[in-house]
Design a protein around this motif. Structure first.
Motif, PDB file in Angstrom:
ATOM      1  N   ALA A 269       0.829  -1.205   0.000  1.00  0.00           N
ATOM      2  CA  ALA A 269       0.000   0.000   0.000  1.00  0.00           C
ATOM      3  C   ALA A 269       0.866   1.259   0.000  1.00  0.00           C
ATOM      4  N   VAL A 270       1.936   1.254   0.774  1.00  0.00           N
ATOM      5  CA  VAL A 270       2.846   2.403   0.825  1.00  0.00           C
ATOM      6  C   VAL A 270       3.539   2.590  -0.524  1.00  0.00           C
ATOM      7  N   GLU A 271       4.012   1.498  -1.131  1.00  0.00           N
ATOM      8  CA  GLU A 271       4.656   1.591  -2.450  1.00  0.00           C
ATOM      9  C   GLU A 271       3.691   2.159  -3.485  1.00  0.00           C
ATOM     10  N   LEU A 272       2.468   1.679  -3.462  1.00  0.00           N
ATOM     11  CA  LEU A 272       1.449   2.142  -4.410  1.00  0.00           C
ATOM     12  C   LEU A 272       1.145   3.620  -4.193  1.00  0.00           C
ATOM     13  N   LEU A 273       0.943   4.013  -2.951  1.00  0.00           N
ATOM     14  CA  LEU A 273       0.644   5.401  -2.625  1.00  0.00           C
ATOM     15  C   LEU A 273       1.807   6.320  -3.006  1.00  0.00           C
ATOM     16  N   ALA A 274       3.021   5.920  -2.692  1.00  0.00           N
ATOM     17  CA  ALA A 274       4.192   6.750  -2.998  1.00  0.00           C
ATOM     18  C   ALA A 274       4.388   6.890  -4.504  1.00  0.00           C
ATOM     19  N   GLY A 275       4.288   5.793  -5.240  1.00  0.00           N
ATOM     20  CA  GLY A 275       4.467   5.850  -6.687  1.00  0.00           C
ATOM     21  C   GLY A 275       3.412   6.696  -7.370  1.00  0.00           C
ATOM     22  N   LEU A 276       2.155   6.519  -6.973  1.00  0.00           N
ATOM     23  CA  LEU A 276       1.075   7.312  -7.564  1.00  0.00           C
ATOM     24  C   LEU A 276       1.185   8.786  -7.171  1.00  0.00           C
ATOM     25  N   SER A 277       1.652   9.049  -5.957  1.00  0.00           N
ATOM     26  CA  SER A 277       1.843  10.437  -5.521  1.00  0.00           C
ATOM     27  C   SER A 277       2.914  11.128  -6.350  1.00  0.00           C
ATOM     28  N   LEU A 278       4.001  10.418  -6.638  1.00  0.00           N
ATOM     29  CA  LEU A 278       5.048  10.998  -7.489  1.00  0.00           C
ATOM     30  C   LEU A 278       4.498  11.348  -8.862  1.00  0.00           C
ATOM     31  N   LEU A 279       3.696  10.464  -9.416  1.00  0.00           N
ATOM     32  CA  LEU A 279       3.111  10.734 -10.728  1.00  0.00           C
ATOM     33  C   LEU A 279       2.124  11.896 -10.664  1.00  0.00           C
ATOM     34  N   ALA A 280       1.371  11.980  -9.575  1.00  0.00           N
ATOM     35  CA  ALA A 280       0.398  13.068  -9.419  1.00  0.00           C
ATOM     36  C   ALA A 280       1.077  14.425  -9.255  1.00  0.00           C
ATOM     37  N   LEU A 281       2.298  14.426  -8.762  1.00  0.00           N
ATOM     38  CA  LEU A 281       3.034  15.672  -8.541  1.00  0.00           C
ATOM     39  C   LEU A 281       3.909  16.082  -9.726  1.00  0.00           C
ATOM     40  N   ARG A 282       3.722  15.408 -10.862  1.00  0.00           N
ATOM     41  CA  ARG A 282       4.476  15.794 -12.069  1.00  0.00           C
ATOM     42  C   ARG A 282       4.190  17.256 -12.404  1.00  0.00           C
TER      43      ARG A 282
END
Length: 133
Positions: free
Chosen positions: A112-125
């Motif tokens: 869950a943390v990996e998923l949240l962190a990866g998606l957050s990085l993409l959302a902050l592009r």
């Protein structure tokens, strides 16, 4: 006071670099305990070698990539690569879920943390730079 996307992305990358480094350190210092928490039973030289490759080598690579992305200013490609490495892990677990089921316990939380962190990085592009270096 507004916080910029770039600043948030940099902070997240630094947190990811720290967390990945600490995870690698924990795996180096107590591989049997970490492997057990992940549902892995280490057997022989090859088992330990594979564990160190994934839980130490890959975690350190992710940490270094995140740190490089945080320090390199506004380079979306480095951030995207960091996100890709993070999201590859839950993606692999999703494939395994079809064959044997979802992970449980600590590993589900890690996923869950990996998923949240990866998606957050993409959302902050950076805005307006979709699919561009």
């Amino acid at each position: 006071m507004s916080v910029s996307r770039s600043w948030l992305r940099g902070q997240l990358l630094q947190v990811l670099a720290t967390a990945s480094s600490l995870a690698a350190l924990a795996a180096m210092l107590d591989p049997d305990r970490i492997a057990s928490a992940m549902g892995i039973f280490l057997v022989g030289v090859n088992g330990y070698s594979q564990f160190y490759a994934v839980y130490v080598g890959m975690r350190l690579a992710i940490a270094m990539l995140a740190l490089l992305a945080a320090r390199s200013g506004d380079q979306p490609l480095l951030v995207d690569l960091t996100a890709l490495f993070l999201l590859a892990q839950p993606a692999g677990r999703l494939v395994a879920a079809f064959a044997i089921g979802l992970p449980k316990g600590v590993l589900l939380a890690v996923c869950a943390v990996e998923l949240l962190a990866g998606l957050s990085l993409l959302a902050l592009r950076p805005r307006g730079k979709f699919l561009s270096p």
